[in-house]
Structure formats: C-alpha cells, structure tokens
Design an enzyme around this catalytic site. Structure first.
Site, PDB file in Angstrom:
ATOM      1  N   GLY A   1      -5.231  11.062 -37.412  1.00  0.00           N
ATOM      2  CA  GLY A   1      -3.839  11.491 -37.487  1.00  0.00           C
ATOM      3  C   GLY A   1      -3.543  12.507 -36.402  1.00  0.00           C
ATOM      4  CD  GLU A   2      -5.530  16.487 -35.230  1.00  0.00           C
ATOM      5  OE1 GLU A   2      -6.137  16.871 -34.214  1.00  0.00           O
ATOM      6  OE2 GLU A   2      -5.723  16.973 -36.364  1.00  0.00           O
TER       7      GLU A   2
END
Length: 352
Positions: free
Chosen positions: A315-316
C-alpha cells in the site's frame, strides 16, 4: 454540497487520435513494438489533447484513517500503527518516501480520520479529520451518509487547491490498519464477487487468521445484505481515507488530468468513483496487481491490465511509485525518439 452535485467528468476526446497514433507509429521502431508504453503515451496525449504531452509537478498524496473493525481480530497490527506510520511518513522513513524521492516527489500526508491528537510540533501534515476513525462495521455502519459525502467532497476540494494547480499527474496512497477489510467489503458489494475470493492475508495473517477474518466479514455482510449504491456501500464499510480518495480521483478526472491507481485499497476507491461517474476510467492508469489475492480477480472482472506484477502488498502508493518511471518513459519516447524521416532510416515495406 453532496457528491451528486460534483461536476460531471467529460470523457477524453479523440480529436487528435490519428495524429498521435501516426507520431507513435513513425518512430524508429516496428509498429507496436513498445507495447503498453505506446498505449500509455496515446492515453496521456489524448487526455492533454496534444501530440507532445508533458508530466508536470507529479504529486503523491497519502490519505490516512483508522477503522473501527480493528476491534475485531482482522489484522496482525494494532490500530496505533496508523498514527505511528504517519509520523514515519512525515519523517521520511517509509517505503513511500524512498520511492517518492527517487521519482523527485515528496509525500504529502492527509489525516482523514486518524485516532490520534497531534501536537503543535507536527509539521507538514494536512488535517482533514472527519472523526477519529470509523465505527465497527460488524456492529453498525462505519460512517453516516453525511460523513461519506463530506470525505468525498473534501477529497474533491483538496485537488482544486492552488498548490495543485500546476500538477497534471497524481499518485494516491493510503494508510489505515484494517483497510483491507473495508476494501474487501466494498469490492464484494460492487462486483458480486464472494468475500471468500477477495479476503486475503492483509498485513500477513496466517491461514487461521485469514479464515477468522473472512468469517467476521461474512457476518458483517449478513448485517446489511447485498448493497449496490456506492455511497451506501462506503457508508456501511468505510473508510474515511477510501472516501477521500474517491473525491480526489473524481476531481483529477474532472480537471482532465492523469492519476495512477495503486493496489487493492486504491482500487476499491477507484471503483466507488467509477460507479459514481464511469468517465473517470479515461484518466486512470493501473500501476500493478497486488499480492492481495483478490486484486487480480477484481481487475480481471473489469478487464483491467495493470503495468506491473511485483507481488507487492504494502500500500501507501508504493506500486504507483514503482510504475511511475514507466509512465515517464512513455512520454519520453513520444517526445524525444527520432522518426524514420528525422533519422533517415527506411520505413517498413507496407506491402509485405
């Protein structure tokens, strides 16, 4: 102002398609030999309505929020990791920071609903907090419809701020312990794909933990029954960071700019946006297929072909950042590569 009154997205026009395609095809290469890079170049050129597109001032915006479902055993990590990782982003220590720096970008972090009180020394954090985390969707709706409207509107308005006026390409990331659970619920309702095919290991659950997570989410599904309205789905299952990404994606598309979709969570946000206005698809590039096992099933359902398969599940915005250099290369070959005429190279015999 509700998201239903947001400006309608215009589809990209194809006025210059023949000219752009001719420019692509007359580069010193066999026709089609740069594959997907040619497809990307055509898409971006059509978005910008020019045969010589540019990528200006790219921005990675990372939305963070907490999830009430973490009251249940759906994650290996406690929800405190959300605010701790926000500090890590602000201090430059996360993968997103490293990848963004490589691409000449900064990580811009937005608190949409983190369960933490920031002190006055916290710098470079944009606070758009709806409240301190969504409610536990196993027991009740994650947020009210008014809150859903608010986070979508906040995301839309953010992109229209002056500091983003000079940017024409955006990457979105997220941070929120428990948000693979929200994304699984959203995607199951939007697609009709059973939760059993969408629920993965998230932060690294073992088979027993994954089964427990699935059982919890199936009980949450039974609480509401099958839903189809995107606002109702977002309201029931969250999260605030997903809702704000929805608004941001709609805004980027309404401004006729480009955005990169990251992984499993951002795909959930994208599909909520898509079900609100299908023209958003013209402005999206899918960066990678996540190692979260349900992601490829969803992408196949919509016949979406992402750029990379690297078994990422962080993610991120990490996958979007990894794919961004390919987007740059697509523009560089279109603008900088010689044509057959420029280089004095013979073209292919079109009779053969």
């Amino acid at each position: 102002m509700s998201p239903f009154s947001l400006p309608k997205i215009n589809p990209i026009t194809h006025v210059l398609r023949d000219k752009i395609q001719q420019k692509i095809d007359t580069k010193t290469k066999p026709i089609g030999s740069l594959g997907t890079l040619e497809t990307i170049a055509l898409q971006i050129a059509e978005i910008q309505n020019t045969t010589s597109p540019t990528l200006k001032n790219p921005k990675l915006i990372l939305f963070a929020g907490d999830h009430g479902i973490t009251e249940e055993p759906v994650s290996l990590y406690p929800k405190d990791v959300t605010w701790q990782m926000v500090f890590n982003f602000l201090n430059g220590g996360a993968c997103a920071n490293v990848f963004a720096k490589h691409n000449g970008m900064e990580v811009e972090v937005v608190d949409v609903g983190v369960d933490h009180d920031w002190d006055d020394s916290t710098k470079n954090l944009l606070i758009k907090k709806i409240r301190k985390g969504t409610s536990n969707f196993l027991k009740t709706q994650a947020m009210s419809k008014e809150e859903s409207h608010q986070c979508i509107q906040n995301g839309f308005n953010l992109i229209l701020e002056n500091k983003y006026k000079e940017s024409n390409v955006f990457l979105f990331g997220e941070m929120g312990i428990g948000n693979t659970s929200s994304a699984s619920m959203i995607l199951s309702h939007l697609t009709g794909i059973p939760l059993s095919k969408l629920v993965g290991k998230g932060t690294g659950l073992n088979p027993e933990g994954k089964l427990s997570k699935l059982q919890i989410l199936e009980r949450a599904f039974q609480r509401t029954g099958k839903l189809s309205d995107p606002i109702e789905i977002l309201s029931e299952f969250g999260g605030f960071e997903i809702g704000m990404m929805v608004g941001a994606m709609l805004a980027v598309a309404s401004e006729q700019k480009l955005f990169l979709v990251d992984g499993f969570i951002t795909t959930a946000a994208y599909l909520l946006a898509y079900h609100l206005d299908q023209n958003v698809k013209d402005y999206a590039i899918f960066s990678h297929v996540s190692d979260e096992e349900g992601h490829i099933i969803v992408l196949n359902h919509y016949q979406i072909n992402p750029l990379l398969k690297l078994n990422l599940r962080l993610g991120e915005g990490s996958g979007a950042l990894a794919a961004y250099p390919l987007v740059e290369l697509s523009i560089k070959f279109l603008n900088e590569m010689a044509s057959f005429a420029d280089a004095g190279v013979s073209e292919a015999d079109k009779k053969v």
